[in-house]
Write a protein that holds these residues in place. Structure first.
Motif, mmCIF file in Angstrom:
data_model
loop_
_atom_site.group_PDB
_atom_site.id
_atom_site.type_symbol
_atom_site.label_atom_id
_atom_site.label_comp_id
_atom_site.label_asym_id
_atom_site.label_seq_id
_atom_site.Cartn_x
_atom_site.Cartn_y
_atom_site.Cartn_z
ATOM 1 N N ALA A 225 11.995 54.943 59.863
ATOM 2 C CA ALA A 225 11.915 55.998 58.855
ATOM 3 C C ALA A 225 11.096 55.559 57.643
ATOM 4 C CB ALA A 225 13.329 56.402 58.427
ATOM 5 N N ALA A 226 11.252 54.320 57.222
ATOM 6 C CA ALA A 226 10.518 53.841 56.050
ATOM 7 C C ALA A 226 9.015 53.885 56.286
ATOM 8 C CB ALA A 226 10.963 52.424 55.699
ATOM 9 N N VAL A 296 0.477 49.385 51.215
ATOM 10 C CA VAL A 296 0.524 48.970 49.807
ATOM 11 C C VAL A 296 -0.791 48.315 49.404
ATOM 12 C CG1 VAL A 296 1.679 47.475 48.148
ATOM 13 C CG2 VAL A 296 3.033 48.706 49.853
ATOM 14 N N ALA A 297 -1.325 47.472 50.290
ATOM 15 C CA ALA A 297 -2.587 46.795 49.994
ATOM 16 C C ALA A 297 -3.725 47.790 49.797
ATOM 17 C CB ALA A 297 -2.930 45.818 51.114
ATOM 18 N N ALA A 362 9.356 59.070 49.656
ATOM 19 C CA ALA A 362 7.928 59.278 49.899
ATOM 20 C C ALA A 362 7.420 60.519 49.178
ATOM 21 C CB ALA A 362 7.667 59.391 51.401
ATOM 22 N N GLY A 363 8.216 61.586 49.160
ATOM 23 C CA GLY A 363 7.769 62.833 48.567
ATOM 24 C C GLY A 363 7.879 62.863 47.059
ATOM 25 N N TRP A 375 5.223 53.087 48.141
ATOM 26 C CA TRP A 375 5.044 52.389 49.413
ATOM 27 C C TRP A 375 5.597 50.973 49.355
ATOM 28 C CZ3 TRP A 375 -0.638 54.252 50.805
ATOM 29 C CH2 TRP A 375 -0.587 55.631 51.023
ATOM 30 N N SER A 376 5.617 50.370 48.161
ATOM 31 C CA SER A 376 6.246 49.049 48.023
ATOM 32 C C SER A 376 7.746 49.148 48.289
ATOM 33 C CB SER A 376 6.002 48.483 46.618
ATOM 34 O OG SER A 376 4.625 48.260 46.390
ATOM 35 N N LEU A 377 8.372 50.201 47.763
ATOM 36 C CA LEU A 377 9.804 50.393 47.991
ATOM 37 C C LEU A 377 10.079 50.650 49.470
ATOM 38 C CD1 LEU A 377 12.691 50.732 47.029
ATOM 39 C CD2 LEU A 377 12.147 53.081 46.360
ATOM 40 N N LEU A 378 9.235 51.459 50.106
ATOM 41 C CA LEU A 378 9.422 51.741 51.529
ATOM 42 C C LEU A 378 9.190 50.487 52.368
ATOM 43 C CD1 LEU A 378 7.713 55.251 51.695
ATOM 44 C CD2 LEU A 378 10.156 54.759 51.950
#
Length: 432
Positions: A225-226, A296-297, A362-363, A375-378
């Motif tokens: 999911a992430a 993230v990159a 994400a949203g 995206w870092s958190l995901l």
């Protein structure tokens, strides 16, 4: 192929394929509709709509599994297809964002009831053990092909029509699915291991909590999911706003992720004959962690190029397939026959509970805080899920198959607290 010689399965499988492609076209069109109504805030709209979807799946799926045996299953599935067709047909006429949320809630409530019903019907139609495992594989291949071909079909269609017409195609697909189910001979539901509805709704969850390898799958659901929410929720804004792409470009980037899924699906059958499901699924988790870090990159290094983005999206598709494909056979091998509907319904709800966590991130966070932080958190959640799976699914349990011998009557799997006896791992993996 002997499996497709089974008339009722052939009709049901055809209905599944058509409904899957209809759902895929709806997902693509919904993202474009959100951008049309909300522009740069499309991620928030899409994230909210998908969160509504997940709430419906988490709440309704286990209840549907508990109560479905009380209704004629064929009639129930046809009714749900008709409801989905009607709701999708209304989406092109939406003019306000709140209307999207209402219609998506109705659509996904019907889908949440349909899926566990369909999953419970298959073992009653396909009674041979080896054929049933092939049926699990065929369903996964169908889902894989949908993830690749739906965006491609949508891209081709958008060259000639507006995205609103995609909803019409979806509605027609659901109606055709209902027509295919109509002539099938679906038997009454088999007696469950639990007689009370709420007991049945909770039984699958208890099985997951008390069975080591199923606890590992719960953690892997978070990894999927992430990473997947980056692709599903953020692609439309990233491609349109960061890459400056068109509607068709959004769809082709989604197809890149689907292409990764298809690539993995082509390799997996031979791979799973030699390597245990646990190893394959944990490898998929590692790929997804790398994929999310790659995303993230992209933002940190400002590598807003089509080629690099497509590579990252493809890697995410590969990782998701490595986890999702073996899951059905692991679940099947973990429980007795009369617990299969509850266990599959539990996985349906638990996997979507993970999406319920990641879709809003994400949203909503993606729109308000930017892609780098989001995206870092995901990526951190994907890493946590991978570590959790390593700890929760012990290595000595990777070959376990408690119910390989024709799934004969066995004690309540909810009482399984330790590793199961070692046995030939081919039963666990041959379905993929």
């Amino acid at each position: 192929m002997r499996l497709f010689a089974i008339r009722d399965y052939r009709y049901l499988f055809s209905a599944q394929i058509i409904a899957l492609f209809g759902t895929g076209l709806t997902t693509v069109a919904l993202g474009l509709l959100a951008y049309d109504l909300a522009g740069p805030r499309a991620g928030t709209v899409l994230g909210t709509a998908l969160t509504v979807k997940m709430v419906m799946y988490v709440v309704i799926a286990p209840l549907a599994a508990a109560y479905v045996g009380r209704f004629p299953r064929r009639t129930f599935m046809i009714l749900l297809d008709v409801v989905r067709a009607a709701v999708v047909l209304a989406l092109p006429f939406v003019t306000e964002i709140w209307q999207i949320y209402v219609l998506i809630g109705l659509l996904q409530a019907a889908s949440a009831a349909f899926t566990p019903t369909f999953q419970a019907v298959i073992p009653d139609v396909v009674t041979d053990e080896s054929d049933y495992t092939r049926a699990l594989s065929a369903s996964q291949v169908a889902s894989t092909m949908e993830s690749l071909l739906s965006p491609v079909l949508a891209a081709v269609a958008l060259a000639f029509i507006s995205f609103n017409w995609l909803f019409l195609g979806t509605s027609a697909g659901f109606l055709l699915s209902a027509l295919l189910i109509l002539p099938t001979r679906i038997p009454d539901a088999r007696p469950s291991a639990h007689t009370k509805a709420w007991d049945k709704a909770a039984a699958g969850i208890r099985t997951f909590v008390r069975t080591p390898r199923l606890r590992g799958i719960m953690a892997l659901n978070l990894v999927v999911a992430a990473a997947g929410s980056i692709v599903v929720v953020n692609t439309v804004n990233y491609v349109r706003d960061e890459l400056g792409g068109s509607q068709s470009a959004v769809v082709w980037m989604l197809a890149a992720s689907g292409g990764g899924t298809l690539l993995a699906a082509l390799v997996l059958p031979r791979l799973l004959d030699r390597i245990a499901a646990r190893t394959v699924m944990l490898t998929g988790a590692a790929v997804l962690v790398v994929g999310t870090l790659g995303a993230v990159a992209l933002t940190v290094a400002e590598l807003t190029t089509w080629a690099v983005t497509a590579i990252v999206w493809t890697a995410i598709g590969i990782g998701m397939a490595l986890i999702i494909t073996p899951t059905g056979s692991v679940l099947r091998a973990s429980v007795a026959p009369n617990a299969i509907p509850e266990t599959f319904a539990a996985q349906f709800s638990l996997s979507h509970l993970a999406w319920l966590i990641t879709y809003p991130i994400a949203g909503w966070l993606g729109t308000n805080a930017g892609f780098t932080l989001t995206w870092s958190l995901l990526a951190a959640l994907a890493g946590a899920g991978t570590v959790g799976a390593l700890l929760l699914w012990p290595r000595h349990d990777e070959h376990a198959d408690e119910h390989a011998d024709e799934h004969q009557a066995a004690p309540d799997p909810a009482t399984t607290t330790g590793p199961a006896p070692r046995t030939d791992r081919s039963t666990l993996t041959k379905a993929a």
